[in-house]
Structures are given as C-alpha cells and as structure tokens.
Design an enzyme around this catalytic site. Structure first.
Site, PDB file in Angstrom:
ATOM      1  N   LYS A 221       0.992  -1.228  -0.074  1.00 59.63           N
ATOM      2  CA  LYS A 221       0.116  -0.005  -0.146  1.00 59.63           C
ATOM      3  C   LYS A 221       1.004   1.242   0.287  1.00 59.63           C
ATOM      4  CE  LYS A 221      -3.693   2.512   2.739  1.00 59.63           C
ATOM      5  NZ  LYS A 221      -4.663   2.162   3.618  1.00 59.63           N
ATOM      6  N   LYS A 274      -2.059  -1.512  -3.900  1.00 55.87           N
ATOM      7  CA  LYS A 274      -2.990  -0.301  -3.858  1.00 55.87           C
ATOM      8  C   LYS A 274      -2.231   1.096  -3.942  1.00 55.87           C
ATOM      9  CE  LYS A 274      -6.115   2.057  -0.593  1.00 55.87           C
ATOM     10  NZ  LYS A 274      -6.503   1.958   0.724  1.00 55.87           N
TER      11      LYS A 274
HETATM   12  C1  PBG Z   1      -7.641   3.139   5.761  1.00 57.50           C
HETATM   13  C2  PBG Z   1      -7.801   2.880   4.026  1.00 57.50           C
HETATM   14  C3  PBG Z   1      -7.388   4.102   2.977  1.00 57.50           C
HETATM   15  C4  PBG Z   1      -8.225   3.553   1.945  1.00 57.50           C
HETATM   16  C5  PBG Z   1      -8.602   2.377   2.162  1.00 57.50           C
HETATM   17  N1  PBG Z   1      -8.242   2.010   3.361  1.00 57.50           N
HETATM   18  C6  PBG Z   1      -7.041   5.584   3.218  1.00 57.50           C
HETATM   19  C7  PBG Z   1      -5.900   5.726   3.630  1.00 57.50           C
HETATM   20  O1  PBG Z   1      -4.830   5.150   3.788  1.00 57.50           O
HETATM   21  O2  PBG Z   1      -5.347   6.889   3.694  1.00 57.50           O
HETATM   22  C8  PBG Z   1      -8.300   4.448   0.724  1.00 57.50           C
HETATM   23  C9  PBG Z   1      -9.332   3.923  -0.138  1.00 57.50           C
HETATM   24  C10 PBG Z   1      -9.655   4.667  -1.490  1.00 57.50           C
HETATM   25  O3  PBG Z   1      -8.926   5.796  -1.737  1.00 57.50           O
HETATM   26  O4  PBG Z   1     -10.514   4.504  -2.054  1.00 57.50           O
HETATM   27  N2  PBG Z   1      -6.126   3.101   5.867  1.00 57.50           N
END
Ligand code: PBG
Length: 351
Positions: A221, A274
């Site tokens: 991520k 992601k």
């Molecule tokens: C939680 C999380 C996030 C997203 C999914 N889980 C936000 C982040 O890490 O700031 C983002 C999902 C999206 O932008 O569609 N940590």
C-alpha cells in the site's frame, strides 16, 4: 512473412471475431464493492466527494447488500464511521460498532455475499492516523491537533510524518480483526501497513477458533495522493502530518515485493496492491512472483478522476471505466476492489 500475407486487422474485423480472440476478460466474479457504514439509524446519504456513493447506517445496509448480490458481485468491503473517536480508536473493536452491526445485518439477509472488512484505525482515532502515536513525537515536533484543510492533500510538501507506534498498534488491530470475525466477517483486510500485523491477526484468529477467516492483506500500500476523496468520505484524513512513515514510497517496486512476500509468510491468504492504476507495474511483478490470489484497489482518486472527466464531457464514462478495469485485470489482478463494481456488473450483464 509480413504484409500483405499478414494483416493484423483480419482479427479485428467483427465484434464476434474480437470477442473470440480477446486475451483478457473481465467478469463480475472479479469485483468487490466498497461500502461506508456510519453509526446511526435510518441513514442513506450521498457522499459529496464520491459520485454515487453513500453513507449507510447499519439498519439500511441489508437492502443494498441484496441489490449487490442480485448483480452477481461476490463481495463487499466495509469501512466504518464511528460515533466517537479517541486516541486509540477504541470504537474499532466495539461489538456495537457500525461495521460489526452491518456485518450481522448483511449476513442475516444475504449469507452468501462475502463480507470483507477493512482493518485499520484511521477512521477511529482522533489523530486520523492508522495506529497510536508515540507520545514523544507530537511534543518533540510541536505538532498539535490543528486539522488540515480537508481538501488539502495530507501528503503535501513539508508535512511531517509522525511516529506511529508499530508494536503497540498490533494488539489493537488484532482486537479489531477479531471483533469483525466474531460478528461474522468472511475476510479481514488489514490496511494499516504496520509490520507484523498479519501474524498478529492470524494468531488471534487461530487462538479464538476462527480458523477459516481469510486474511486479505493490503500488502503493498503506497502513500498516495489518490486517497483524497476517500478521506473525506471516511472522515479519516490525518489531523497532522502524513502517512509516509508507514505507507510505502511510490517509487519502490522491489520493496513492494518484499512486503508481499513477508505478508504471505505471516499467513495472508490473498494480497493486494493499492492504488491500482499508478502501480500496474507492481501488480504485474506481483503476479509473476506469487501464486496466491492477487487483488488491486482502484481507489477513490482513480474513481473520481474518471468521473470528473466524464462530468466535464471529456470522456465516455462507461467505456473509460471498462478500459480501466480491464487494464487492472490485464496487469495481473484476480480481484478488483472498485466503486465502479455495480455499474460494471450491470454493463457486463448486458454483454
Ligand atoms: C485506511 C484506508 C484508506 C483507503 C482504504 N483504506 C485511506 C488511507 O490509507 O488513507 C483508501 C481507499 C480509497 O482511496 O478508495 N487506511
């Protein structure tokens, strides 16, 4: 042999021919639809930052789940917006939390719809960070709780990356995942990027008899500007600093492979890359290296970028959507988490 013996266009001459030689096919089976569950009752409210997305209260989620099931979509991903936040995000493991309630409602009405839960503290902590902050960090840097302008990218140049306490956070994430399993979740999906969280979650699930709960790890991520619309929707923007001390640097595909490898070793059944579009190369590398199911998250910024262009009359929304989703599949993803899931399922149903 070459032209004119070979004419590549022969294989494109009709829709049926194109269909027969198509190398990648997107299926409704590949799609996961994310949902935002807000504490409360009788609530179905459009989310300003995300086209056609809603905040649902747990009592209204079963109808939505029934519609998703009827479209053939195999799974939903739940995010929670709690009544109250605190420094440890303690609403995250409450039996009566919005996600825990929603899981029970969905399972009652549509038991076959797979429920995936996002396991992360950022929607539950008053700091908006994905874990607990080391006490010294805030005072050392003189960071208070002045909220950033919501619309301002939290990763803006100059923002600092506060110290999130890795090991103290693991226990909280494990509690959260366990409470989701107890409520009936099929799959828990840690998205916090703490080291060791997959092992911590696997251990707690095993110890409590949840041997069949699947872990889908947000393994690679990246710290991304494309989470902007989501942070408005989930009210999870960091109150200070950015997430760069725990989410990955966007320039590092080799490090992504190490992250994925470790999560599989720790007990992840499926792994995720992601965001999706700016990281198609990472999806491809992961596909070539690992044989477990691979997911990719077509995140909120990717979704709204396309919607904004379509709203401005610049691109054809449906065609662009299918092209994007196909690109993620072609890069190597088996599973695509996308806010387009319902729209794509309807289109695929007509094909
Ligand atoms: C939680 C999380 C996030 C997203 C999914 N889980 C936000 C982040 O890490 O700031 C983002 C999902 C999206 O932008 O569609 N940590």
């Amino acid at each position: 042999m070459s032209f004119p013996q070979i004419r590549m266009r022969r294989l494109r001459s009709s829709a049926t021919m194109r269909r027969m030689v198509r190398e990648t096919s997107l299926s409704v089976n590949d799609l996961v639809y994310p949902l935002f569950i807000r504490a409360g009752e009788g609530l179905k409210k459009p989310i300003a930052s995300m086209t056609e997305c809603f905040h649902f209260s747990p009592d209204l989620i079963a109808d939505e789940a029934a519609e998703i099931t009827s479209l053939g979509i195999p799974a939903v991903l739940l995010f929670g917006l709690p009544h109250k936040k605190d420094e440890h995000g303690s609403e995250a493991w409450s039996e009566e939390g919005p996600v825990q309630q929603a899981i029970r409602q969905i399972k009652k009405r549509t038991p076959d719809l797979l429920v995936i839960t996002d396991v992360c503290l950022c929607e539950y902590t008053s700091t908006g960070h994905c874990g607990v902050i080391k006490d010294d960090a805030r005072s050392q840097r003189g960071m208070g709780f002045q909220p950033l302008n919501r619309r301002q990218d939290a990763d803006a140049a100059g923002a600092s990356s506060p110290k999130v306490d890795n090991d103290a956070t693991l226990e909280l994430l494990a509690k959260m995942a366990l409470s989701h399993a107890q409520a009936g979740a099929d799959i828990v999906a840690p998205s916090d990027m703490m080291d060791g969280r997959v092992r911590a979650i696997r251990d707690v699930l095993e110890r409590n008899g949840f041997k069949d709960v699947v872990i889908l790890s947000y393994a690679a991520k990246f710290a991304s500007a494309f989470y902007g619309p989501f942070r408005d929707a989930a009210e999870s923007a960091p109150a200070f600093g950015d997430r760069k001390s725990y989410q990955m640097d966007s320039a590092n595909p080799r490090e992504a492979i190490r992250e994925i490898e470790l999560d599989i070793e720790e007990g992840a059944d499926m792994v995720m890359v992601k965001p999706a579009l700016p990281y198609l190369d990472v999806i491809r590398r992961a596909r070539e290296r690992f044989d477990c199911p691979l997911a990719a998250y077509n995140v909120s910024g990717e979704y709204m970028m396309l919607n904004a262009a379509a709203d401005a009359g610049l691109i054809d929304r449906d065609a662009a959507m299918m092209e994007v989703l196909t690109s993620i599949k072609r890069a190597g993803a088996d599973i695509i988490l996308t806010y387009f899931a319902k729209k794509a399922a309807r289109l695929l149903g007509q094909m």
